[in-house]
Design a protein around this motif. Structure first.
Motif, PDB file in Angstrom:
ATOM      1  N   ASN A  99       0.876  -1.163   0.000  1.00 24.05           N
ATOM      2  CA  ASN A  99       0.000   0.000   0.000  1.00 24.05           C
ATOM      3  C   ASN A  99       0.915   1.216   0.000  1.00 24.05           C
ATOM      4  OD1 ASN A  99      -2.088   1.806   0.257  1.00 24.05           O
ATOM      5  ND2 ASN A  99      -3.054   0.776   1.979  1.00 24.05           N
TER       6      ASN A  99
ATOM      7  N   THR B  41       0.489   4.468  -0.047  1.00 25.91           N
ATOM      8  CA  THR B  41       0.143   5.714   0.640  1.00 25.91           C
ATOM      9  C   THR B  41      -0.601   5.428   1.943  1.00 25.91           C
ATOM     10  OG1 THR B  41      -2.011   5.918  -0.456  1.00 25.91           O
ATOM     11  CG2 THR B  41      -0.126   6.961  -1.555  1.00 25.91           C
TER      12      THR B  41
ATOM     13  N   GLN C 226      -1.586  -2.993  -3.541  1.00 28.76           N
ATOM     14  CA  GLN C 226      -1.177  -2.811  -4.936  1.00 28.76           C
ATOM     15  C   GLN C 226      -0.141  -3.850  -5.364  1.00 28.76           C
ATOM     16  OE1 GLN C 226      -0.546   1.490  -3.649  1.00 28.76           O
ATOM     17  NE2 GLN C 226      -0.722   1.719  -5.870  1.00 28.76           N
TER      18      GLN C 226
ATOM     19  N   ARG D 123       0.159   7.767  -5.407  1.00 25.52           N
ATOM     20  CA  ARG D 123      -0.292   6.379  -5.294  1.00 25.52           C
ATOM     21  C   ARG D 123       0.548   5.447  -6.171  1.00 25.52           C
ATOM     22  NH1 ARG D 123      -2.440   3.167  -1.676  1.00 25.52           N
ATOM     23  NH2 ARG D 123      -4.047   1.784  -2.472  1.00 25.52           N
TER      24      ARG D 123
ATOM     25  N   HIS E 204       0.627   4.943  -9.399  1.00 24.69           N
ATOM     26  CA  HIS E 204      -0.150   4.191 -10.377  1.00 24.69           C
ATOM     27  C   HIS E 204       0.674   3.846 -11.621  1.00 24.69           C
ATOM     28  CE1 HIS E 204      -4.186   5.661  -8.533  1.00 24.69           C
ATOM     29  NE2 HIS E 204      -3.787   4.528  -7.996  1.00 24.69           N
TER      30      HIS E 204
ATOM     31  N   GLU F  87      -9.321   6.021  -7.148  1.00 23.07           N
ATOM     32  CA  GLU F  87      -8.400   6.407  -6.084  1.00 23.07           C
ATOM     33  C   GLU F  87      -7.873   7.826  -6.290  1.00 23.07           C
ATOM     34  OE1 GLU F  87      -6.555   2.071  -4.732  1.00 23.07           O
ATOM     35  OE2 GLU F  87      -5.442   3.336  -6.133  1.00 23.07           O
TER      36      GLU F  87
END
Length: 270
Positions: free
Chosen positions: A23, A25, A36, A149, A151, A202
């Motif tokens: 994770n 964050t 993730q 995050r 991504h 998110e």
């Protein structure tokens, strides 16, 4: 590749995947806590993203389109600075990122933030949609959330995982063969590849909290999306359009606004 090698490769990738469920964050008031799938190192992706960003800056500079509109550039940088000050709420190390904020003169309705805090806003987004500061903060906060995050790193990890093979495992171990591929992939992910439904949600959620904490009215996220839908004929511009759909997005934001409104009200009193 023979069966034994294929099995070994698959086993190594599975082990890496299990080790890479993280994770990236803190959850914030909005509570983002999805685990993730991460395979690539943060340092490698950040370096490749910085390289890709520099290339984009050079393209814009060569075309005379880098920060050529002083008024928009000042606005974008001032809003970004306020949002960046709130980034450590979600990850403490973001205060040490080498943030960059630039504006490309272009008719495109676009913006992005690459890994490590490399922000670009296209002038067409501001001008064609006549964005208020609060609406612009919605866009920039959303894009910053993608970077916070990680991504791009997650998407790049997923792309690598789809290519089972010992050569991929070697690249994950840091072999030079993967460096150029990562640079190209960093650009592709940031500029052309749409994020998944979960990632977009998110980014909406984290971005909403960032803007509220920075003193920007979260209600502007609704008016922004209304403008997006009108400009895109129902889908919105490409950089925010894939998932979820505009109407669903607005409904979700409306549900989240009461959570972050106290943060905005507290920031407005300072």
């Amino acid at each position: 590749m023979n069966t034994t090698l294929r099995r070994c490769s698959a086993a190594l990738l599975v082990s890496a995947a299990l080790a890479g469920c993280v994770n990236t964050t803190a959850g914030g008031e909005v509570g983002v806590n999805r685990k993730q799938f991460i395979l690539l190192s943060e340092q490698e992706v950040t370096a490749m993203s910085a390289q890709a960003y520099t290339q984009e800056l050079q393209k814009a500079k060569t075309a005379g389109a880098l920060n050529s509109n002083a008024v928009i550039t000042r606005r974008v940088r001032a809003i970004s600075e306020r949002l960046i000050r709130q980034a450590p709420v979600f990850r403490a190390d973001a205060r040490n990122w080498k943030w960059e904020v630039n504006v490309a003169t272009s008719p495109e309705l676009n913006a992005y933030c690459m890994a490590g805090g490399k922000i670009m806003v296209y002038s067409g987004l501001v001008e064609k949609l006549a964005l208020s500061d609060d609406e612009l903060a919605t866009v920039i906060g959303h894009e910053m959330a993608h970077a916070l995050r990680e991504h791009s790193r997650e998407s790049m990890s997923q792309a690598y995982a789809q290519q089972a093979g010992l050569s991929i495992v070697g690249q994950l171990a840091g072999l030079s063969q993967g460096s150029m591929e990562l640079a190209a992939l960093a650009t592709d992910v940031a500029l052309t590849k749409p994020h998944s439904r979960g990632m977009e949600s998110e980014a909406d959620t984290i971005g909403l909290e960032l803007m509220a904490r920075a003193g920007y009215n979260p209600q502007a996220s609704i008016t922004l999306w209304q403008k997006m839908l009108k400009a895109g004929g129902g889908g919105g511009p490409a950089f925010l359009s894939t998932h979820p759909a505009g109407e669903e997005r607005i409904a979700t934001l409306q549900r989240l606004i009461p959570k972050v409104m106290p943060l905005y009200q507290a920031a407005a009193k300072k």
